[in-house]
Design a protein around this motif. Structure first.
Motif, mmCIF file in Angstrom:
data_model
loop_
_atom_site.group_PDB
_atom_site.id
_atom_site.type_symbol
_atom_site.label_atom_id
_atom_site.label_comp_id
_atom_site.label_asym_id
_atom_site.label_seq_id
_atom_site.Cartn_x
_atom_site.Cartn_y
_atom_site.Cartn_z
ATOM 1 N N LEU B 280 0.890 -1.134 0.000
ATOM 2 C CA LEU B 280 0.000 0.000 0.000
ATOM 3 C C LEU B 280 0.933 1.188 0.000
ATOM 4 N N THR B 281 0.860 2.006 -1.015
ATOM 5 C CA THR B 281 1.822 3.091 -1.065
ATOM 6 C C THR B 281 1.142 4.419 -1.322
ATOM 7 N N VAL B 282 1.685 5.454 -0.727
ATOM 8 C CA VAL B 282 1.113 6.780 -0.925
ATOM 9 C C VAL B 282 1.360 7.277 -2.340
ATOM 10 N N SER B 283 2.251 6.579 -3.080
ATOM 11 C CA SER B 283 2.506 7.025 -4.451
ATOM 12 C C SER B 283 1.800 6.148 -5.472
ATOM 13 N N ALA B 284 0.877 5.303 -5.008
ATOM 14 C CA ALA B 284 0.168 4.424 -5.947
ATOM 15 C C ALA B 284 -0.583 5.273 -6.969
ATOM 16 N N PRO B 285 -0.567 4.861 -8.241
ATOM 17 C CA PRO B 285 -1.202 5.658 -9.292
ATOM 18 C C PRO B 285 -2.709 5.444 -9.290
ATOM 19 N N VAL B 286 -3.312 5.587 -8.135
ATOM 20 C CA VAL B 286 -4.748 5.363 -8.009
ATOM 21 C C VAL B 286 -5.353 6.665 -7.497
ATOM 22 N N PRO B 287 -6.341 7.223 -8.179
ATOM 23 C CA PRO B 287 -6.885 8.526 -7.777
ATOM 24 C C PRO B 287 -7.346 8.536 -6.319
ATOM 25 N N SER B 288 -8.000 7.452 -5.875
ATOM 26 C CA SER B 288 -8.539 7.438 -4.504
ATOM 27 C C SER B 288 -7.414 7.623 -3.484
ATOM 28 N N ILE B 289 -6.272 6.983 -3.730
ATOM 29 C CA ILE B 289 -5.144 7.096 -2.796
ATOM 30 C C ILE B 289 -4.570 8.499 -2.847
ATOM 31 N N GLN B 290 -4.412 9.027 -4.055
ATOM 32 C CA GLN B 290 -3.849 10.375 -4.181
ATOM 33 C C GLN B 290 -4.741 11.409 -3.497
ATOM 34 N N GLU B 291 -6.054 11.230 -3.619
ATOM 35 C CA GLU B 291 -6.980 12.139 -2.938
ATOM 36 C C GLU B 291 -6.794 12.060 -1.433
ATOM 37 N N PHE B 292 -6.667 10.819 -0.932
ATOM 38 C CA PHE B 292 -6.495 10.656 0.519
ATOM 39 C C PHE B 292 -5.204 11.331 0.988
ATOM 40 N N VAL B 293 -4.127 11.105 0.234
ATOM 41 C CA VAL B 293 -2.834 11.673 0.629
ATOM 42 C C VAL B 293 -2.913 13.197 0.687
ATOM 43 N N ALA B 294 -3.594 13.788 -0.300
ATOM 44 C CA ALA B 294 -3.734 15.243 -0.331
ATOM 45 C C ALA B 294 -4.573 15.722 0.860
ATOM 46 N N LYS B 295 -5.624 14.970 1.140
ATOM 47 C CA LYS B 295 -6.509 15.299 2.263
ATOM 48 C C LYS B 295 -5.717 15.272 3.571
ATOM 49 N N PHE B 296 -4.916 14.252 3.726
ATOM 50 C CA PHE B 296 -4.115 14.090 4.943
ATOM 51 C C PHE B 296 -3.182 15.285 5.128
ATOM 52 N N ARG B 297 -2.532 15.670 4.023
ATOM 53 C CA ARG B 297 -1.582 16.767 4.121
ATOM 54 C C ARG B 297 -2.294 18.067 4.458
ATOM 55 N N LYS B 298 -3.487 18.241 3.911
ATOM 56 C CA LYS B 298 -4.236 19.461 4.161
ATOM 57 C C LYS B 298 -4.614 19.565 5.644
ATOM 58 N N ILE B 299 -4.957 18.442 6.241
ATOM 59 C CA ILE B 299 -5.404 18.472 7.640
ATOM 60 C C ILE B 299 -4.225 18.566 8.603
ATOM 61 N N TYR B 300 -3.176 17.772 8.355
ATOM 62 C CA TYR B 300 -2.097 17.676 9.348
ATOM 63 C C TYR B 300 -0.820 18.412 8.948
ATOM 64 N N HIS B 301 -0.791 18.990 7.766
ATOM 65 C CA HIS B 301 0.366 19.760 7.306
ATOM 66 C C HIS B 301 1.654 18.945 7.238
ATOM 67 N N HIS B 302 1.546 17.638 7.136
ATOM 68 C CA HIS B 302 2.731 16.833 6.826
ATOM 69 C C HIS B 302 2.270 15.631 6.022
ATOM 70 N N ASN B 303 3.212 14.953 5.395
ATOM 71 C CA ASN B 303 2.852 13.815 4.562
ATOM 72 C C ASN B 303 2.684 12.570 5.413
ATOM 73 N N THR B 304 1.792 11.707 4.990
ATOM 74 C CA THR B 304 1.634 10.445 5.691
ATOM 75 C C THR B 304 2.460 9.373 4.993
#
Lengths: 292, 385, 318
Positions: B280-304
């Motif tokens: 399971l990778t944050v760089s997976a070429p899957v839109p759903s994952i990329q959306e989640f990663v962006a959401k995470f960064r927006k809320i916590y101001h760091h990458n997951t």
């Protein structure tokens, strides 16, 4: 042969880092009879002060470095002496040791909570290139680290032996009572030892963090290695800490390469026990004299 | 015995005070909430993984609560810090089970999960773990469920990569001597030998090790055609730097950590070219994952890292399974989840289609990734197994 | 008169400990068990350090030796008592051996020798898979049976732990009150004088180490069936340091000091839960303040407050 040279040279470079941490540790031990269990954290913290200057205050690197250096001396030198060591009087004993253990927890937790738990990259102050020596690859940074450690020890030895302040510091540490009578400001000399320790810790921090990476838990292993290096080399000789540090760096690598990998961490410990039992003054130490 | 009294009084006060303190918060729930505590590593060696897991879980909780909760019940999620200490983790899981937890989220470190899953099994409370050690799902515990597949699931993909893609005959193994590293090492060495590949250098390292020069020198000397690297993030970065310094040019292949965003950040250019299998990778070429990663960064101001995703989908799995059984029944929950497949199209909170088998083991598609231009990119997709 | 008052006090505390976990759920019982387990280990360290004045930073490794011995024996289906006995005897012997450096070096040097020993123990426990299960550790240790009674329930195991801890405390009390105990103190206060009084300093030092270590082993024999999982990380140097902290925070050389110190260490995270991430920092600051203001620890602090009760009461009235 190339392999031997490779691990030997890398070991010297790593050992020089240990040596820097160990030198300051010896200074404080001698000047204040204080074993500082937070010494590892003293080397961990300055790098984070620089990162704060760089990333929070958005200062250029040189300003952040100055800020980190000055704040380190203030916090780890002055405040450490005034707030933690001084209240215990001349011989703090076990309660002082406990207080430094608590300080180590405090520094670690503070960095973790206020800066972050993850490792952070740290800007390298030294050029990045490599060159070849007899089949081994040596990085310029490793060589400069080693030279820096040698220079620090040399300068410190010169300072202590050749300057009036240095000699007064030695007198104050060896026999505070007599030194006082002879007109030495013992309190001031002790303070100098603490400030020097903080400065050395900051220098060590800036040199090693590009390799170690900045992380709140870095001090845990580094602190113990610094003790071991200082004891093995001999507490009452500044160059003892240097030799102790280099020895551990080299022996670590040689053990891992030629003897055992799963017990690679055991050798310094065994060496430590052996030295304490058979030569407690350390490999280079004198029976009586103190460095400062 | 002068002065004994005050001390004893202090002890009694301390004990009494503590008992009062424990009593108060335990039963605050009413019939409109459901307790899903998060027990994980917020300090100690596992702090990074545990914190991401918790943060990911809280995103899901907030989304679900904003949309009306589970079966009309709002999720109440309190966090409990195990300090990455198995003994503490067991105490805390006991505590949340006593308090009436519906399902327990956590822990991430396998050493802790090994211990605290005994408590949930005994009490019959489902537990959604972030651990990846093989033994977790091999104990016949009917209440344990993974959020990412166990390392034994990754090994076949890695062995295939060495034998079929790289076509090497001699490999070296660099691993860290903790339960994470040893788990991967033991499985890999066994499987790769079976595949007819020789392990020419088997190099264990210490957690927190700084100088990797003997490790790299040994690997260089061994004539290995590729290296399997199974160490934690900072050590991975240091290893990559040393490998670059000593000009170790053979492929460096790892599992999960080696192409982690943090490792790339720490190792800089030295990470270039490193390869890893990631479930399971944050760089997976899957839109759903990329959306989640962006959401995470927006809320916590760091990458997951991937642990944030694990926490997120864990909470969503609880929601979906509970809604399928229509009631908060722990036993029915566990029974339903065994052999279940949640299709990401129908259940978007899962991000990727996910299946659990009879042991709580998980399977979903996975990826081979490689660091190119300072970013992990997917070089192959491996179907679910 | 004072002894009488103490007896009443102890009876009250014991009664409180018996009713403490009733109706409280398993978590409280488990937490109390961890406290009693740590208290036993800290009592042992207090004997070595507080009474005999010899520092040891290896107490966690003795808990480890006791826990591994108990686990290996009970996992082979032998009774707990046998495992405990093996562990305690082993710790006694190893403690005796570790006492030899204490004949040669003191203070900080001794601290580092014992610290190195603890680190070596960790490496052996991690590397020797065949014996210790390596980094995976050992799990699934059965809880002891006493005749027909199983202690597998949390409450039953708590009473079992309580009984062991009380027994350990009574034995330690007898040791401390015996001529040995007085000799230990003489050793701490002034070694030369102790020698001139005809005390065998050598034997006393070794004994202080051996008995203190055996208490660590006993604590390990409780930890194994309590947690039902042990791994090398549970017995590393950090644990030894935190045991040292417990002993000194409670009150060094005070009989009840380790009991109080371990209670603080176990209960504080609970009590300070509202402070979340800050609790360890608060704990560290509190320890620094306590050490600078009152090196005698919490018991020393209580004594100091008790020594001026009149003034305090006066202040409260006005």
């Amino acid at each position: 042969m190339a392999q031997f040279l490779q691990v030997l040279l890398s070991g010297l470079a790593t050992g020089s880092i240990y040596a820097l941490a160990a030198v300051g540790f010896s200074l404080v031990w001698q000047a204040a009879q204080a074993v500082n269990f937070a010494q590892g954290e003293f080397v961990m913290l300055p790098a984070f002060l620089v990162l704060i200057g760089e990333h929070w205050l958005h200062w250029p690197l040189w300003a952040a470095l100055l800020f980190g250096f000055a704040l380190s001396i203030l916090l780890l030198g002055l405040a450490f002496k005034r707030l933690i060591v001084q209240p215990f009087g001349p011989d703090g004993g076990l309660p002082l040791v406990i207080a430094t253990m608590a300080l180590s927890i405090l520094l670690k937790e503070a960095v973790k909570t206020f800066y972050g738990a993850e490792a952070e990259p740290f800007p390298s102050l030294l050029p990045n290139g490599t060159f070849h020596v007899g089949g081994a690859v040596v990085s310029v940074r490793d060589v400069l680290n080693l030279l820096a450690a040698l220079a620090v020890v040399l300068l410190l030895t010169l300072f202590l032996d050749r300057t009036k302040t240095g000699r007064q510091m030695q007198a104050a540490a060896q026999n505070p009572g007599v030194a006082e009578i002879l007109g030495v400001d013992v309190a001031r000399m002790t303070l100098y030892a603490f400030l020097l320790n903080a400065a050395l810790a900051a220098v060590a921090s800036f040199l090693i963090t590009p390799v170690y990476l900045a992380k709140f838990s870095n001090g845990e292993s580094l602190g113990i290695v610094a003790f071991i290096a200082a004891i093995i080399g001999g507490f009452n000789r500044i160059r003892g800490a240097l030799v102790g540090g280099l020895l551990i760096g080299v022996l670590d690598n040689l053990t891992a390469t030629y003897v055992t990998l799963s017990y690679r961490a055991a050798l310094p410990l065994v060496l430590l026990i052996a030295v304490i039992l058979w030569r407690p003054q350390g490999l280079l130490g004198d029976e009586e004299a103190r460095i400062v | 015995m002068r002065g004994f009294m005050p001390m004893r009084r202090a002890a009694v006060v301390a004990i009494a005070g503590a008992l009062v303190a424990w009593h108060a918060p335990a039963q605050a729930q009413n019939n409109k909430t459901v307790l899903i505590p998060c027990v994980c590593e917020l300090s100690g060696a596992g702090a990074v993984s545990g914190t991401n897991y918790r943060d990911g879980a809280h995103i899901a909780v907030n989304e679900i609560n904003a949309a009306g909760g589970i079966l009309g019940h709002k999720i109440v999620m309190h966090d409990y810090d195990t300090q990455t200490n198995p003994m503490v983790s067991r105490a805390l899981v006991q505590k949340v089970v006593d308090a009436g937890a519906y399902v327990v989220m956590g822990t991430v470190y396998s050493g802790s999960t090994d211990v605290n899953m005994l408590v949930t099994e005994h009490a019959g409370v489902p537990q959604i773990t972030g651990s990846e050690a093989p033994d977790i799902t091999q104990k016949g515990d009917p209440y344990i469920f993974r959020t990412s597949s166990g390392s034994e699931k990754d090994i076949p993909a890695l062995v295939d990569y060495f034998t079929q893609t790289l076509k090497v005959k001699k490999v070296a193994v660099e691993w860290v001597q903790n339960d994470f590293g040893k788990g991967g090492h033991d499985l890999f060495v066994q499987a790769i030998r079976k595949a007819g590949v020789q392990v020419v250098a088997d190099v264990p390292s210490e957690q927190g090790q700084v100088d990797f020069s003997p490790d790299v020198a040994k690997i260089k000397q061994s004539g290995a055609q590729a290296v399997f690297v199974y160490v934690n993030e900072e050590e991975a970065a240091r290893f990559l730097k040393e490998a670059k310094k000593q000009a170790l040019t053979v492929p460096l292949v790892g599992d999960v950590t080696l192409t982690d965003q943090k490792v790339i950040e720490l190792a800089g250019p030295a990470a270039e070219g490193a390869i890893a299998h990631v479930g399971l990778t944050v760089s997976a070429p899957v839109p759903s994952i990329q959306e989640f990663v962006a959401k995470f960064r927006k809320i916590y101001h760091h990458n997951t890292d991937h642990n944030g995703i694990k926490g997120y989908i864990g909470v969503y799995a609880i929601k979906y399974v509970t809604e399928m059984i229509g009631t908060f029944d722990r036993k029915a929950f566990a029974a339903k989840m065994h052999g279940l497949t949640l299709d990401a199209k129908k259940y978007p909170g899962m991000l990727l289609t996910t299946s659990w088998d009879k042991t709580g083991e998980l399977s979903r598609e996975s990826f081979m990734t490689q660091v190119k231009g300072g970013k992990a990119v997917v070089i192959a997709t491996i179907p679910a197994n | 008169m004072r002894g009488h008052r103490e007896a009443i006090g102890v009876a009250v505390v014991v009664a409180a400990l018996i009713v403490a976990p009733l109706g409280q759920g398993n978590y409280i019982a488990y937490l109390l068990c961890s406290w009693l387990m740590l208290a036993i280990a800290a009592m042992g360290l207090n004997l070595t350090l507080g009474y005999a004045g010899r520092i040891s930073l290896a107490q966690a490794s003795f808990i480890g030796i006791g826990a591994y011995a108990t686990s290996i024996v009970t996992l082979a289906h032998y009774p707990w008592v046998l495992g405990m006995a093996v562990g305690v005897v082993l710790c006694f012997v190893v403690g005796l051996l570790l006492g030899f450096p204490a004949l040669r070096v003191r203070g900080h040097y001794l601290a580092f020798v014992t610290l190195a020993f603890n680190s070596l123990f960790f490496l052996v426990a991690r590397n020797e898979d065949w014996l210790t299960g390596g980094t995976y550790g050992l799990s699934g240790m059965p809880r002891p049976r006493i005749g027909p009674v199983s202690t597998s329930g949390q409450l039953a195991f708590y009473y079992f732990t309580l009984a062991v801890a009380l027994l350990a405390a009574v034995v330690l009390r007898l040791i401390v009150r015996s001529p040995w105990g007085r000799a230990f103190k003489a050793l701490r206060e002034n070694e030369v004088r102790a020698e001139s009084l005809g005390l065998d300093v050598r034997r006393l030092t070794l004994l202080a180490f051996a008995i203190g270590s055996a208490y660590g082993g006993l604590a390990g024999a409780i930890e194994a069936p309590l947690v039902q999982y042990i791994d090398p990380g549970s017995f590393d140097v950090v644990q030894s340091l935190s045991l040292l902290l417990m002993v000194v925070v409670g009150g060094l050389g005070e009989f009840w000091g380790p009991v109080l110190g371990s209670a603080v260490a176990v209960l504080l995270p609970e009590a300070l839960r509202v402070t979340a991430a800050y609790y360890l920092m608060l704990y560290a600051i509190a320890v620094i303040l306590l050490m600078t203001r009152c090196p005698g620890g919490l018991i020393g602090l209580a004594r100091r407050i008790a020594a001026r009760p009149a003034r305090r009461r006066g202040a409260a009235v006005s």
